[in-house]
Motif scaffolding. Structure first.
Motif, PDB file in Angstrom:
ATOM      1  N   ARG A 150     -18.601  -8.432  38.989  1.00 26.52           N
ATOM      2  CA  ARG A 150     -18.915  -8.440  37.564  1.00 26.52           C
ATOM      3  C   ARG A 150     -19.116  -7.022  37.035  1.00 26.52           C
ATOM      4  NH1 ARG A 150     -24.075 -11.082  34.429  1.00 26.52           N
ATOM      5  NH2 ARG A 150     -25.041  -9.204  35.297  1.00 26.52           N
ATOM      6  N   SER A 202     -24.947 -17.613  38.975  1.00 29.92           N
ATOM      7  CA  SER A 202     -25.910 -18.624  38.535  1.00 29.92           C
ATOM      8  C   SER A 202     -25.964 -19.788  39.518  1.00 29.92           C
ATOM      9  CB  SER A 202     -25.529 -19.121  37.143  1.00 29.92           C
ATOM     10  OG  SER A 202     -26.417 -20.139  36.717  1.00 29.92           O
ATOM     11  N   LEU A 203     -24.793 -20.225  39.980  1.00 25.23           N
ATOM     12  CA  LEU A 203     -24.741 -21.315  40.959  1.00 25.23           C
ATOM     13  C   LEU A 203     -25.382 -20.896  42.280  1.00 25.23           C
ATOM     14  CD1 LEU A 203     -23.791 -24.115  41.834  1.00 25.23           C
ATOM     15  CD2 LEU A 203     -21.566 -23.086  42.406  1.00 25.23           C
ATOM     16  N   LYS A 215     -17.228 -13.715  33.165  1.00 21.78           N
ATOM     17  CA  LYS A 215     -17.752 -15.074  33.030  1.00 21.78           C
ATOM     18  C   LYS A 215     -17.729 -15.807  34.369  1.00 21.78           C
ATOM     19  CE  LYS A 215     -17.263 -19.341  30.367  1.00 21.78           C
ATOM     20  NZ  LYS A 215     -17.465 -20.184  31.559  1.00 21.78           N
ATOM     21  N   ALA A 216     -16.629 -15.668  35.100  1.00 21.29           N
ATOM     22  CA  ALA A 216     -16.527 -16.345  36.396  1.00 21.29           C
ATOM     23  C   ALA A 216     -17.580 -15.821  37.370  1.00 21.29           C
ATOM     24  CB  ALA A 216     -15.126 -16.155  36.967  1.00 21.29           C
ATOM     25  N   THR A 234     -20.433 -14.411  36.576  1.00 22.07           N
ATOM     26  CA  THR A 234     -21.757 -14.826  36.102  1.00 22.07           C
ATOM     27  C   THR A 234     -22.029 -16.281  36.461  1.00 22.07           C
ATOM     28  OG1 THR A 234     -21.617 -13.258  34.259  1.00 22.07           O
ATOM     29  CG2 THR A 234     -23.237 -15.034  34.084  1.00 22.07           C
ATOM     30  N   ASP A 235     -21.035 -17.145  36.252  1.00 17.77           N
ATOM     31  CA  ASP A 235     -21.206 -18.555  36.616  1.00 17.77           C
ATOM     32  C   ASP A 235     -21.440 -18.712  38.119  1.00 17.77           C
ATOM     33  OD1 ASP A 235     -20.849 -19.197  33.988  1.00 17.77           O
ATOM     34  OD2 ASP A 235     -18.726 -19.754  34.210  1.00 17.77           O
ATOM     35  N   ALA A 236     -20.706 -17.947  38.913  1.00 13.74           N
ATOM     36  CA  ALA A 236     -20.863 -18.032  40.367  1.00 13.74           C
ATOM     37  C   ALA A 236     -22.250 -17.569  40.792  1.00 13.74           C
ATOM     38  CB  ALA A 236     -19.781 -17.195  41.056  1.00 13.74           C
TER      39      ALA A 236
END
Length: 219
Positions: free
Chosen positions: A78, A108-109, A101-102, A104-106
């Motif tokens: 990122r 977060s998961l 975005k990808a 950040t989503d990863a």
């Protein structure tokens, strides 16, 4: 700077089978991975079956190592994508925004997964502690009972030996002497009564013997 920049995955470390105090926390991912591999090799070489709870604890430790490493990877990804947003054409910026975005989503998961793993490890630790307490209570009761009965037996033997030595030295205690005297008197009375009964029975038998004087007086 957002929460993922401040987040430290090193806060999620390994869970041991029993709490260990005094050892420093393993903060580096490399050292943590080496520790996990060492534990796994030691477990595989050990004899005996592993309990399901222990297998789950080790599996969660492996997941912790993997998730920490992946979080660091996506954070670097990122950071690189954010740097690409500052220059380049629209297509490059669009791709960079998608990467941000990808990543950040990863991340977060991964954080949610680490929190879930930590929650499971805490529950496993509580279960192990409760099982250890139950085993200690059960074993402790039987052990305390056996120890208490042994203390009673030892104390009784000591008291019996003391009374025996006092008897040999001073004779029987007053209450024992009185009881023996009473029992002796009762035995004498019983013997005297038995002798009297035997005398009466002898007179009766003698009266019916052939040639007895009473028989001779009969017409």
């Amino acid at each position: 700077m957002d929460e993922f920049e401040r987040f430290d995955p090193a806060l999620f470390g390994l869970w041991t089978e029993t709490p260990v105090y005094g050892d420093g926390l393993v903060m580096e991912d490399t050292a943590l991975a080496d520790t996990v591999r060492g534990v796994l090799l030691e477990t595989k070489s050990a004899d005996g079956a592993i309990s399901p709870g222990e297998e789950l604890r080790q599996l969660l430790n492996e997941m912790t190592v993997e998730m920490r490493d992946q979080f660091s990877t996506f954070r670097r990804m990122r950071t690189s994508a954010e740097a690409a947003l500052e220059g380049g054409d629209d297509a490059a910026q669009k791709l960079a925004r998608a990467d941000v975005k990808a990543a950040t989503d990863a991340m977060s998961l991964i954080v949610r997964t680490l929190e879930k793993v930590d929650s499971l490890q805490r529950q496993l630790a509580r279960d192990r502690e409760a099982a250890a307490d139950r085993a200690a209570d059960e074993g402790g009761y039987e052990e305390a009972k056996a120890r208490f009965l042994k203390m009673i037996e030892d104390r009784a033997n000591e008291e019996a030996h003391r009374l025996y030595e006092a008897w040999k030295r001073d004779g029987p205690p007053d209450w024992v002497a009185a009881r023996l005297e009473s029992q002796g008197a009762q035995s004498a009375d019983v013997a005297a009564g038995a002798g009297k009964d035997r005398g009466q029975d002898g007179d009766v038998i003698e009266a019916f013997r052939p040639g007895h004087a009473a028989d001779r007086d009969c017409p």
